[in-house]
Write an enzyme that holds these catalytic residues in place. Structure first.
Site, PDB file in Angstrom:
ATOM      1  N   TYR A 439     -26.599  51.445  46.711  1.00 55.43           N
ATOM      2  CA  TYR A 439     -25.485  52.163  46.099  1.00 55.43           C
ATOM      3  C   TYR A 439     -24.564  52.816  47.123  1.00 55.43           C
ATOM      4  O   TYR A 439     -24.871  52.883  48.285  1.00 55.43           O
ATOM      5  CB  TYR A 439     -25.941  53.127  45.013  1.00 55.43           C
ATOM      6  CG  TYR A 439     -26.857  54.274  45.312  1.00 55.43           C
ATOM      7  CD1 TYR A 439     -27.354  55.040  44.261  1.00 55.43           C
ATOM      8  CD2 TYR A 439     -27.242  54.638  46.605  1.00 55.43           C
ATOM      9  CE1 TYR A 439     -28.194  56.121  44.472  1.00 55.43           C
ATOM     10  CE2 TYR A 439     -28.066  55.716  46.821  1.00 55.43           C
ATOM     11  CZ  TYR A 439     -28.534  56.454  45.763  1.00 55.43           C
ATOM     12  OH  TYR A 439     -29.361  57.526  45.983  1.00 55.43           O
ATOM     13  N   GLU A 440     -23.399  53.245  46.608  1.00 53.46           N
ATOM     14  CA  GLU A 440     -22.279  53.733  47.440  1.00 53.46           C
ATOM     15  C   GLU A 440     -21.794  52.674  48.433  1.00 53.46           C
ATOM     16  O   GLU A 440     -21.391  52.973  49.549  1.00 53.46           O
ATOM     17  CB  GLU A 440     -22.668  55.017  48.190  1.00 53.46           C
ATOM     18  CG  GLU A 440     -23.171  56.126  47.296  1.00 53.46           C
ATOM     19  CD  GLU A 440     -22.209  56.481  46.173  1.00 53.46           C
ATOM     20  OE1 GLU A 440     -21.023  56.150  46.283  1.00 53.46           O
ATOM     21  OE2 GLU A 440     -22.655  57.079  45.190  1.00 53.46           O
ATOM     22  N   GLY A 441     -21.836  51.433  47.989  1.00 49.17           N
ATOM     23  CA  GLY A 441     -21.417  50.319  48.840  1.00 49.17           C
ATOM     24  C   GLY A 441     -22.625  49.738  49.531  1.00 49.17           C
ATOM     25  O   GLY A 441     -23.279  50.410  50.334  1.00 49.17           O
TER      26      GLY A 441
END
Length: 592
Positions: A439-441
């Site tokens: 997550y978050e890229g």
């Protein structure tokens, strides 16, 4: 169940001896956190973490969250723990005093976040997301929006979320479909569905402030047509009191591998009232404030979970009896020696320790750059800090989460079969940690950001500054560190060769094939710089015989392990970078 004790001695070593925070007393917030105050804060955070949050970690994992009639209930004990957390002022530790925060240094906030996350990742995510949402409002909001939303968020009465992902698009936000229609009163009607929304619905706070990306009717296609909106769960009256329920609901909770104590929600927006945050069609500019903060926070998550895993693996290895040490019995009065005496177990424990302590130094250094970038009066210092921060963010997010998962896996290996059993808590740490590279890229996206954008940004100014720091250290201090300096210089040489190779080839396929290895190579050099600095400090104490606890001797030996066993991996990454994309592109898509 895994236990946790905040590693306060090492945290203070990094803050006081490595970063020398007393040198920044003239910057806002630093004078309010001298050594005795920062020590007291970390001690109190450690008590809350070990006494309240850590015991709830398994509870949240086993019982999870419940969704009934669009309302989410958290696991037993979470509401009470969050009340203590908010009442203790932890939600506003680094926030602006203008809105009720304490205004303490961001670097100290990183240390506190490590403690809370080590004890209970799922719990820490509620406050972490709120912190990021408040930062986005502080950076992009109007004076009225800041006055209305920030005080209750900073006080912990309200929490915040980030709504980017949709069922059909994740990283490629240009495909986003959520819509925002302007109203006569200046508000907007938001409609659409968002997925993977951490803490999108829960019972910990009075209100939840969603930051939602959506398109206006006249928006251009792609990422240039995205706007950002404040969409509260309950509408907020001008006096700050809560009004009617807004048109946003949790449609379902994801069934997932880990972080069961934090709800991952599908959020449905049905003509929900929203308010434009920042300028129209400029939503990503404001949202990236939150995303970059979140990416550093996720890197700290990888470090934090590896830290608690290491603590438990080392404790287990000291107690678990099996076989005899290769050089002869070290505990002849017992039926067997503890497994910590076996070289392969020592290898695994030192691999974990070298990552955790090096990662702590690197993450706190990045936290200091945040403070310098925002608070230092000299524009050149601010520019340098911003450059380093932009370079460090993808490295810390990706490398510290990749290695965090690997480190926890080594901890499980130290436990043997017991690590696979729920009773010891290591399997939960591994399940929880596995989200951090995603997550978050995803970490591949972080690597591409480094290679495709950061490498060439401002004619490579950030990377040049970073490499100059390493070069200058080796020239000024290297003679005192001997083989450590030689290893660091070799690693820096590998980085220079890899950089030159990529700059000579501009095709996207080569960049994409090399990205992850280039990021890991760069991160290893960054770790090497921190370990060289720490080794130098340890040598000075050892020369003065100032080591009654053995702290500096252990630090110096861990540094030696890093330089002998871990840093040489840069040569492998260089070889992979130079391999190019030919063998990858030789495959037709149908052949995979």
């Amino acid at each position: 169940m895994a236990t946790y004790t905040a590693p306060l001695r090492d945290m203070q070593f990094v803050l006081d001896e490595l970063l020398e925070l007393e040198h920044y007393a003239d910057l806002d917030g630093f004078a309010d956190a001298p050594r005795d105050v920062s020590t007291a804060i970390l001690e109190e955070a450690g008590r809350l973490a070990s006494g309240v949050l850590a015991p709830l970690n398994a509870v949240g994992d086993h019982l999870g969250c419940r969704l009934e009639n669009a309302e989410v209930s958290t696991a037993p004990g979470f509401r009470e723990a969050y009340r203590l957390y908010a009442e203790g002022g932890w939600t506003g530790l680094t926030a602006s005093p203008a809105y009720g925060g304490q205004g303490l240094p961001h670097v100290l906030g990183i240390a506190v976040r490590e403690i809370m996350t080590s004890a209970n990742l799922a719990f820490s995510m509620f406050a972490g997301l709120s912190h990021g949402a408040a930062n986005a409002i502080a950076n992009g909001g109007t004076a009225a929006q800041k006055a209305l939303f920030l005080p209750p968020m900073i006080a912990g009465r309200w929490t915040g979320t980030m709504n980017l992902t949709e069922p059909h698009c994740g990283t490629d936000l240009g495909l986003l479909r959520s819509r925002a229609h302007p109203q006569a009163d200046g508000s907007y009607r938001i409609s659409g569905t968002k997925i993977f929304i951490s803490a999108g619905e829960h019972d910990l706070a009075e209100n939840i402030i969603h930051l939602v990306l959506a398109r206006l009717p006249d928006a251009p296609a792609g990422v240039k047509g995205i706007s950002l909106f404040i969409v509260p769960k309950f509408l907020v009256n001008p006096d700050g009191s809560l009004g009617a329920r807004n048109g946003v609901q949790c449609g379902s909770l994801e069934e997932k591998m880990g972080i069961h104590g934090n709800p991952t929600c599908v959020m449905n927006y049905d003509d929900a009232t929203g308010y434009l945050l920042g300028e129209a069609h400029q939503g990503l500019k404001v949202m990236f404030v939150m995303m970059n903060s979140a990416r550093l926070a996720v890197g700290v998550q990888g470090l934090s979970l590896a830290s608690v895993a290491y603590q438990n693996a080392a404790s287990y290895a000291r107690d678990r009896l099996q076989g005899r040490a290769p050089g002869g019995a070290i505990a002849p009065e017992r039926v067997a020696d503890p497994i910590v005496a076996h070289p392969d177990v020592q290898r695994m424990l030192l691999s974990q320790r070298a990552f955790v302590e090096g990662g702590r130094a690197l993450a706190y250094w990045a936290g200091l750059q945040v403070d310098l970038a925002h608070k230092h009066p000299d524009p050149e210092v601010r520019e340098s800090a911003n450059d380093l921060l932009g370079l460090l963010t993808p490295m810390i997010k990706a490398y510290c989460t990749d290695q965090g998962v690997e480190s926890i896996s080594l901890a499980m290996q130290c436990f043997g079969g017991h690590g696979y059993i729920r009773e010891w808590g290591i399997e939960q740490l591994l399940r929880d940690a596995r989200i951090t590279p995603l997550y978050e890229g995803t970490n591949g996206v972080q690597a591409m950001d480094l290679v495709a954008r950061k490498l060439k940004l401002n004619e490579g100014r950030a990377l040049k500054r970073f490499m100059a720091l390493v070069e200058d250290f080796c020239q000024e201090q290297g003679a005192q560190l001997g083989d450590c300096t030689v290893a660091l210089q070799q690693a820096l040489g590998d980085l220079k060769l890899a950089t030159a190779y990529l700059l000579e080839r501009s095709d996207p396929a080569t960049s994409g094939a090399a990205a992850v290895d280039y990021l890991h190579l760069t991160a290893l050099v960054a770790f090497g710089l921190q370990w060289a600095r720490m080794a130098l400090i340890a040598d000075r104490h050892l020369a003065d015989s100032d080591d009654s606890t053995g702290f500096y001797r252990a630090k110096r030996l861990t540094a030696r392990f890093f330089f002998e066993r871990i840093l040489p991996q840069t040569a492998i990454h260089l070889q992979r970078v130079r391999a190019g994309a030919e063998v990858l592109s030789a495959f037709d898509p149908e052949q995979f």
